[in-house]
Motif scaffolding. Structure first.
Motif, short mmCIF file in Angstrom:
data_model
loop_
_atom_site.label_atom_id
_atom_site.label_comp_id
_atom_site.label_asym_id
_atom_site.label_seq_id
_atom_site.Cartn_x
_atom_site.Cartn_y
_atom_site.Cartn_z
N ARG A 93 45.74 48.57 92.60
CA ARG A 93 45.63 48.12 93.99
C ARG A 93 46.10 46.68 94.13
NH1 ARG A 93 41.03 51.66 94.37
NH2 ARG A 93 39.66 50.08 93.44
N ALA A 99 48.15 53.22 97.03
CA ALA A 99 48.06 53.17 98.49
C ALA A 99 46.86 52.33 98.95
CB ALA A 99 47.94 54.58 99.06
N SER A 101 44.60 51.55 102.70
CA SER A 101 44.41 52.01 104.07
C SER A 101 43.43 51.09 104.80
CB SER A 101 43.87 53.45 104.10
OG SER A 101 44.76 54.34 103.48
N VAL A 189 47.93 45.59 106.22
CA VAL A 189 46.57 46.10 106.31
C VAL A 189 45.61 44.93 106.08
CG1 VAL A 189 44.82 47.55 105.21
CG2 VAL A 189 47.12 48.45 105.60
N GLU A 226 44.21 52.37 112.29
CA GLU A 226 44.18 52.95 110.95
C GLU A 226 45.62 53.15 110.48
OE1 GLU A 226 42.61 54.36 107.38
OE2 GLU A 226 41.56 53.45 109.08
N THR A 228 48.05 53.56 106.70
CA THR A 228 48.10 53.71 105.24
C THR A 228 49.44 53.23 104.73
OG1 THR A 228 46.56 55.58 105.23
CG2 THR A 228 47.99 55.31 103.31
#
Length: 245
Positions: A93, A99, A101, A189, A226, A228
């Motif tokens: 990460r 990924a 999100s 994000v 939201e 991703t």
């Protein structure tokens, strides 16, 4: 209006010759000993670059699929503990290879019309460089989003990692071996208020917004409830570094 940033209007003579030499060298290297001139037309260098960009995209997708299969097999057959697997997931990460999100922002930058005229009284007529997105504009947005605490950033359809470089050549973006044309989309994000505050407090972006007001360059900031961002799919060539002797 407050003073404008300086955009170079013309290259020095020496720079022109250097650029011409670079173009000839790239053309020769791309041709690789073959004749790139056809009987009908001369294939433009930009077409060759875009063709290579498409091939890179296809190869990256194939490599990502194979890498995912290898990771799945390693996790299935490996002898690592749950704690070791947790640490590995955290590092993925942090590296941007998995990924992420959450809520976030998408910033869109667009060239102004080629025939744009001043939208504000007293502003001089624009030079060609005043009407296009520059490398410094994209870099300012990306850096501001990181400063605002972004958990991940994507430019166009590619996730950024620590070795990613946002570079523009003419009016095109070259990112990780692929070529893009405006409009440019940058998605992050993170906490939307902190991301917006970081954008609004960045001097380089405030300078860009002056050109938005004066000549009609595009600027949109959209909130995403939201979103991703897939993990980075390319290869990571940099393994380690050592001091030069």
């Amino acid at each position: 209006m407050s003073k404008f940033r300086i955009r170079p209007a013309r290259l020095a003579t020496g720079g022109i010759f250097a650029l011409a030499g670079l173009i000839f060298w790239v053309s020769f290297s791309t041709a690789d000993g073959t004749n790139i001139r056809t009987d009908d037309s001369l294939l433009r260098l930009s077409d060759l670059i875009r063709d290579r960009s498409d091939k890179n995209h296809s190869l990256e997708a194939t490599a990502a699929d194979i890498r995912a299969q290898v990771d799945a097999l390693a996790e299935r057959d490996g002898e690592s503990t749950e704690e070791e697997r947790r640490v590995l997931r955290e590092r993925k990460r942090a590296a941007g290879t998995s990924a992420v999100s959450g809520s976030g922002l998408t910033v869109t930058l667009t060239d102004a019309p080629a025939d744009a005229t001043p939208l504000v009284p007293g502003v001089p007529d624009p030079e060609p460089n005043d009407l296009v997105i520059h490398q410094q504009d994209l870099q300012a947005v990306v850096n501001a989003l990181w400063k605002g605490g972004a958990k991940g950033v994507r430019v166009m359809d590619q996730r950024l990692i620590s070795t990613s470089a946002v570079r523009c050549v003419g009016n095109t973006l070259i990112l990780q071996g692929r070529v893009y044309s405006p409009p440019y989309e940058v998605t992050a994000v993170g906490d939307t208020e902190e991301l917006r505050q970081a954008l609004e407090s960045t001097p380089a972006i405030q300078s860009y917004l002056q050109y938005v007001e004066a000549y009609g360059l595009g600027w949109e900031v959209d909130t995403r409830q939201e979103v991703t961002l897939p993990g980075y799919k390319g290869t990571v060539d940099l393994q380690h570094a050592t001091p030069a002797e």
